[in-house]
Each structure stands twice: as structure tokens, then as C-alpha cells.
Design an enzyme around this catalytic site. Structure first.
Site, short mmCIF file in Angstrom:
data_model
loop_
_atom_site.label_atom_id
_atom_site.label_comp_id
_atom_site.label_asym_id
_atom_site.label_seq_id
_atom_site.Cartn_x
_atom_site.Cartn_y
_atom_site.Cartn_z
N CYS A 128 -23.69 -24.45 2.65
CA CYS A 128 -24.94 -24.75 1.93
C CYS A 128 -25.02 -26.23 1.54
O CYS A 128 -25.22 -27.08 2.39
CB CYS A 128 -25.10 -23.83 0.73
SG CYS A 128 -26.81 -23.81 0.12
N HIS A 232 -24.83 -18.69 2.91
CA HIS A 232 -23.70 -18.47 2.00
C HIS A 232 -22.84 -17.30 2.49
O HIS A 232 -22.92 -16.19 1.96
CB HIS A 232 -24.21 -18.18 0.59
CG HIS A 232 -24.58 -19.39 -0.19
ND1 HIS A 232 -23.67 -20.13 -0.91
CD2 HIS A 232 -25.77 -20.02 -0.35
CE1 HIS A 232 -24.29 -21.15 -1.49
NE2 HIS A 232 -25.56 -21.11 -1.16
N GLU A 234 -19.79 -16.65 1.95
CA GLU A 234 -18.84 -16.15 0.95
C GLU A 234 -19.39 -14.97 0.16
O GLU A 234 -18.64 -14.17 -0.40
CB GLU A 234 -18.43 -17.28 -0.01
CG GLU A 234 -19.43 -17.63 -1.09
CD GLU A 234 -20.61 -18.47 -0.62
OE1 GLU A 234 -21.49 -18.80 -1.44
OE2 GLU A 234 -20.65 -18.83 0.58
#
Length: 257
Positions: A128, A232, A234
Site C-alpha cells: 500500500c 493489503h 496482510e
């Protein structure tokens, strides 16, 4: 008087000591919290990296850019995380009215880390804001506000839950990202209002959303492993699809984990 040798023992068991070959520097922010300031990092990064067999070493904005060398002496990889907008002054533009909070100290610290990583060939995973500061540090520019500066019907700054998939992306066949996620087409989450505009020398685009917004960059230098994504991953490591976990796995494999 006789002396007796004393065996020095670490207070940390060998099983819990960081393994240098698997330790990675993970950038974070510093934000006000009442009458103090705190280092902030979304815990999902820690979980995703640990699940991939890596040990995160959190690096907040530092007062001296010269610390970058010492940081990278202690790790085998660098993770650039999400957060504030990059200061447009870093790429020679006036600040757009939609630019949100910037963190000059964080920009400086991460730029120094990127420059040092490039000089050493330290592998980099950028996420990001990470793809944005990476591009700027290497000489590229950013779209300061997608909604007002780009023709699109995609909401890139989605307010859905962070683990919900928002839009599709297309990935260049044979690219590192394609190999890592295991497909050339997938759907990603999306929480950003800026994106890469002019791509820095030494980087190439390997993923885009249907409206043309850049979703992935990789290094053209065979001696510098760089994988950068705009979404994102994660936040998606519990997803039934293996795509996002694949990015962390590829990073870990590069580091020998």
C-alpha cells in the site's frame, strides 16, 4: 583466593532468539495518542509475517536517516507498510486538497531504508503506502487523489471490512507476483486514495486494476528482489484463497525461511 569460571547464559531461550536469516525490518508510524505519541502498526502484518516463518523487527520513524545502515545490518529483508500519504514535496508537486496527514519523519526514514536496501540488494516487500514511498524514493511520482484525478468507477478507498475483496486485478504472466499468488487474475481488498503515477526507473508494472490503476511493481534489476503491491494482503491471510499468503511465502522463500 581461587576463582571460578561463570558460564554466561542468555535470559532468552535459544528457541526464542531471533534468527538473523529470517528477521525482517517492518516500518511503522508514530501517531499522537492523548498527551503522548505511540508507535503504530497494524498487528495483521506481524501475524502474516510470523505465519510465513519470519520474525518482524519494528522500525518507527527515526531522528537520523543514517540509522538505515544499522537497521539493515540486523535483518535480511525489508517490509514497507501502509499508512499516511507521502508528502508531495518529495516528488516535486504541490499538495492536493485531498492529501491527508503526512509524516515527514517517516518519509525520510523509509526513503533512507529503500536507498540502503537498493545499494545492498536487500529484498523488499512493499504494501500500500509501501509501493508509493518505494516509487517516490526511486524517483517516481504519485496520483495524489484517485477519485478526483483519474477517470474510474472503482472505489479504491473502500469502506468495507478490511478482509473483503473489492475489485479485480490483472497480473503480468510470468511475473513474480503472478508466481507468488498462483494466478494472473484475482480479486483484492482496497484501502487507498493514492497510487503510483510515473513509474520510477528500475521498476516495472506487473499488475493493474481494470481502470488502469497500478497495483503491482517489481524491480528490473536481477540483483535486487522487490515485490510491491497496492492492496493489503496482510489482512487476507485467513482467506480461503491462497493468493495473499503466497506473497508472504515468496518473500520468506527468498530470505531462505
Amino acid at each position: 583466593m581461587p576463582t571460578y569460571p561463570v558460564e554466561e547464559r542468555s535470559l532468552v531461550s535459544s528457541a526464542r532468539k531471533p534468527v538473523p536469516a529470517r528477521t525482517v525490518a517492518v516500518t511503522a508510524s508514530i501517531r499522537p495518542d492523548g498527551d503522548t505519541s505511540r508507535v503504530r502498526l497494524t498487528a495483521a502484518y506481524v501475524t502474516a509475517l510470523e505465519n510465513a516463518g519470519l520474525i518482524p523487527l519494528i522500525v518507527p520513524p527515526l531522528s537520523s536517516a543514517s540509522a538505515a545502515a544499522a537497521v539493515l545490518d540486523s535483518v535480511s529483508g525489508l517490509v514497507l507498510t501502509g499508512g499516511e500519504d507521502v508528502d508531495p514535496a518529495r516528488y516535486g508537486e504541490k499538495r492536493h486538497e485531498k492529501v491527508r496527514s503526512v509524516n515527514v519523519a517517516r518519509d525520510a526514514t523509509e526513503t533512507a531504508l529503500i536507498e540502503e536496501a537498493k545499494a545492498r540488494g536487500t529484498p523488499v516487500l512493499a504494501i500500500c503506502r509501501g509501493i508509493q514511498i518505494l516509487n517516490v524514493a526511486l524517483g517516481g511520482t504519485l496520483v495524489q487523489d484517485i477519485a478526483s484525478q483519474c477517470p474510474t468507477d472503482i472505489d479504491h478507498d473502500d469502506d468495507s471490512p478490511r478482509d473483503s475483496r473489492a475489485h479485480e486485478i490483472s497480473i503480468e504472466p510470468g511475473s513474480m507476483i503472478a508466481r507468488a499468488v498462483g494466478t494472473e487474475h484475482c480479486t483484492v481488498n482496497s484501502f487507498h486514495h493514492q497510487s503510483v503515477k510515473r513509474v520510477a526507473d528500475g521498476m516495472r508494472v506487473t499488475a493493474r486494476s481494470p481502470d488502469g490503476i497500478i497495483e503491482g511493481l517489481e524491480s528490473t534489476d536481477e540483483d535486487w528482489w522487490v515485490m510491491a503491491v497496492q492492496w493489503h494482503p496482510e489482512e487476507m491471510t485467513d482467506s480461503p484463497e491462497p493468493w495473499d499468503r503466497g506473497l508472504f511465502k515468496a518473500f520468506a522463500q527468498k530470505l531462505g525461511a
